[in-house]
Design a protein around this motif. Structure first.
Motif, PDB file in Angstrom:
ATOM      1  N   LEU A 115       0.833  -1.204   0.000  1.00  0.00           N
ATOM      2  CA  LEU A 115       0.000   0.000   0.000  1.00  0.00           C
ATOM      3  C   LEU A 115       0.869   1.255   0.000  1.00  0.00           C
ATOM      4  CD1 LEU A 115      -2.771   1.323   0.040  1.00  0.00           C
ATOM      5  CD2 LEU A 115      -2.732   1.171   2.532  1.00  0.00           C
ATOM      6  N   THR A 116       1.960   1.248   0.762  1.00  0.00           N
ATOM      7  CA  THR A 116       2.870   2.395   0.797  1.00  0.00           C
ATOM      8  C   THR A 116       3.461   2.648  -0.596  1.00  0.00           C
ATOM      9  OG1 THR A 116       3.446   1.785   3.057  1.00  0.00           O
ATOM     10  CG2 THR A 116       4.874   3.364   1.973  1.00  0.00           C
ATOM     11  N   GLU A 120       2.761   5.888  -3.210  1.00  0.00           N
ATOM     12  CA  GLU A 120       3.817   6.701  -3.824  1.00  0.00           C
ATOM     13  C   GLU A 120       3.589   6.833  -5.333  1.00  0.00           C
ATOM     14  OE1 GLU A 120       7.455   4.771  -2.774  1.00  0.00           O
ATOM     15  OE2 GLU A 120       7.316   5.357  -0.667  1.00  0.00           O
ATOM     16  N   SER A 121       3.141   5.744  -5.957  1.00  0.00           N
ATOM     17  CA  SER A 121       2.897   5.758  -7.399  1.00  0.00           C
ATOM     18  C   SER A 121       1.623   6.506  -7.765  1.00  0.00           C
ATOM     19  CB  SER A 121       2.805   4.333  -7.931  1.00  0.00           C
ATOM     20  OG  SER A 121       4.006   3.637  -7.698  1.00  0.00           O
ATOM     21  N   TYR A 122       0.623   6.440  -6.878  1.00  0.00           N
ATOM     22  CA  TYR A 122      -0.688   7.057  -7.147  1.00  0.00           C
ATOM     23  C   TYR A 122      -1.083   7.944  -5.961  1.00  0.00           C
ATOM     24  CZ  TYR A 122      -0.617   3.361 -10.586  1.00  0.00           C
ATOM     25  OH  TYR A 122      -0.248   2.534 -11.606  1.00  0.00           O
ATOM     26  N   PRO A 123      -0.497   9.137  -5.878  1.00  0.00           N
ATOM     27  CA  PRO A 123      -0.755  10.011  -4.730  1.00  0.00           C
ATOM     28  C   PRO A 123      -2.207  10.491  -4.632  1.00  0.00           C
ATOM     29  CG  PRO A 123       0.585  11.140  -6.375  1.00  0.00           C
ATOM     30  CD  PRO A 123       0.437   9.726  -6.828  1.00  0.00           C
ATOM     31  N   ALA A 124      -2.967  10.417  -5.701  1.00  0.00           N
ATOM     32  CA  ALA A 124      -4.360  10.853  -5.665  1.00  0.00           C
ATOM     33  C   ALA A 124      -5.258   9.832  -4.978  1.00  0.00           C
ATOM     34  CB  ALA A 124      -4.863  11.104  -7.086  1.00  0.00           C
ATOM     35  N   ALA A 125      -4.726   8.662  -4.685  1.00  0.00           N
ATOM     36  CA  ALA A 125      -5.523   7.596  -4.080  1.00  0.00           C
ATOM     37  C   ALA A 125      -5.922   7.958  -2.647  1.00  0.00           C
ATOM     38  CB  ALA A 125      -4.727   6.297  -4.070  1.00  0.00           C
ATOM     39  N   MET A 161      -5.471   3.438 -11.600  1.00  0.00           N
ATOM     40  CA  MET A 161      -4.462   3.133 -12.608  1.00  0.00           C
ATOM     41  C   MET A 161      -4.889   3.640 -13.986  1.00  0.00           C
ATOM     42  SD  MET A 161      -3.203  -0.620 -11.282  1.00  0.00           S
ATOM     43  CE  MET A 161      -1.820  -0.845 -12.384  1.00  0.00           C
ATOM     44  N   GLU A 162      -6.182   3.597 -14.297  1.00  0.00           N
ATOM     45  CA  GLU A 162      -6.674   4.141 -15.569  1.00  0.00           C
ATOM     46  C   GLU A 162      -6.471   5.644 -15.629  1.00  0.00           C
ATOM     47  OE1 GLU A 162     -10.754   2.876 -15.740  1.00  0.00           O
ATOM     48  OE2 GLU A 162     -10.305   1.337 -17.208  1.00  0.00           O
ATOM     49  N   GLY A 163      -6.757   6.313 -14.527  1.00  0.00           N
ATOM     50  CA  GLY A 163      -6.614   7.765 -14.473  1.00  0.00           C
ATOM     51  C   GLY A 163      -5.193   8.207 -14.724  1.00  0.00           C
ATOM     52  N   SER A 164      -4.234   7.464 -14.180  1.00  0.00           N
ATOM     53  CA  SER A 164      -2.837   7.853 -14.376  1.00  0.00           C
ATOM     54  C   SER A 164      -2.342   7.468 -15.754  1.00  0.00           C
ATOM     55  CB  SER A 164      -1.957   7.220 -13.305  1.00  0.00           C
ATOM     56  OG  SER A 164      -1.828   5.834 -13.540  1.00  0.00           O
TER      57      SER A 164
END
Length: 171
Positions: A115-116, A120-125, A161-164
């Motif tokens: 999760l950490t 980091e990869s998807y800060p909008a989450a 993941m789609e959003g990014s």
């Protein structure tokens, strides 16, 4: 003079193209109204497709399909065909993307550190929402309950993941 002339196309070839567009229109008639609205079709074509769902008479259905085929002549079929392929699961890139989402979900459930890394990869989450879904999915698996949160976690991860990936493609 030869540069200004259009390339000659046979009548048979034109008919085949029109029949292909009509067949594509028939495929669209089988989709739900909500799905049709997501495709971004021209309003007159969308209205014709929605009207097709209301018709019960065979003769009227045939005329409506021909009308839809005629409207399809003014539309670029490429985006529609890609969308239908994505719905059918024909798109290899989309299938690979779904496998990546599935692997990420499995990692999130198996490892707390995942999760950490994901955050980091998807800060909008939304970390709280993800933690709750992960915790509930683990409980479902332990109790052999229906995978409601397991599926919800997949949808959440997929949406992030789609959003990014959409923003990555535009860069």
């Amino acid at each position: 003079m030869a540069n200004n002339e259009q390339e000659w196309v046979s009548k048979t070839q034109i008919k085949k193209q029109m029949n292909d567009l009509q067949d594509l229109g028939v495929q669209l008639t089988k989709l739900s109204a909500d799905t049709l609205k997501k495709i971004g079709l021209p309003e007159d074509l969308l209205d014709a497709l929605l009207e097709h769902k209301k018709i019960t008479s065979n003769g009227a259905l045939k005329r409506q399909v021909q009308y839809i085929g005629r409207l399809m002549r003014d539309v670029d079929p490429e985006p529609i065909e890609r969308y239908l392929a994505k719905l059918r699961g024909d798109n290899a890139a989309h299938n690979a993307f779904l496998q990546r989402v599935e692997q990420m979900r499995e990692r999130l459930i198996a490892d707390d550190q995942a999760l950490t890394v994901f955050m980091e990869s998807y800060p909008a989450a939304d970390a709280g929402k993800l933690r709750t879904l992960i915790r509930n999915a683990r409980k479902e698996q332990e109790a052999a309950k229906p995978p409601k949160n397991f599926r919800a976690l997949f949808q959440e991860v997929k949406a992030l993941m789609e959003g990014s990936s959409e923003t990555d493609e535009t860069i």
